[in-house]
Design a protein around this motif. Sequence first.
Motif: not given
Length: 208
Positions: A17-26, A34-37
Amino acid sequence: MNNTNALTNALIEALTTAVRCFSIDQVCCHWPYSDRHTMKAAVDMLKDRAIITIESHLIHPPPESSGPEFVWMPGDEEPDFAGVAYRLRSRWSRQKRMTPLAFPTRVACEQFGGTRVRPRASELSHDVHFAEVYLQWVRIRDNVTHWKSGDLLRLSEPVAQFGSNIPDAVILNANGQIEKIVEGGGRYARGKLELLHETYRGYAYELW
């Protein structure tokens, strides 16, 4: 609902609903509250369930930014288009690199609603940058209830007033009317900015 489920649902909702993709880093390093794990586990689970797909693409890293590059409201003086164009283009100086990206699948939209638009290769750097804009908006405003992507806008609203320059996203007021336009700034030349301004000048807008 536990925190992991809430974060997972927030990720799916954002992708449809908001964006087309994210990088995994994002997702893993920059996701609010939240946290990385936790987010890495959410990504793995969604991938296993075929709700997202992970692909690596050669893109520019998103420019570093702590807020909009340019803000305009009706009644303001005409922008310094040349100056804004220079600032925007100078931000994209880092070399492209292979970057894993998360995309929603058809299953995601079938189960959670929304839409999925597959970006062209030439759009990926911009779309990942705009995903960062979205995350910053969440962190700064702590409220994306009234955020509507340009892709959803195309499906549900009359957009003739925008011509071919559909905004990346709009912010709606309590009555469902456009309150503000949010645009991710690519390597835009002065002419592109003048065209966008002529299209958007009836609204407040932010160029990130």
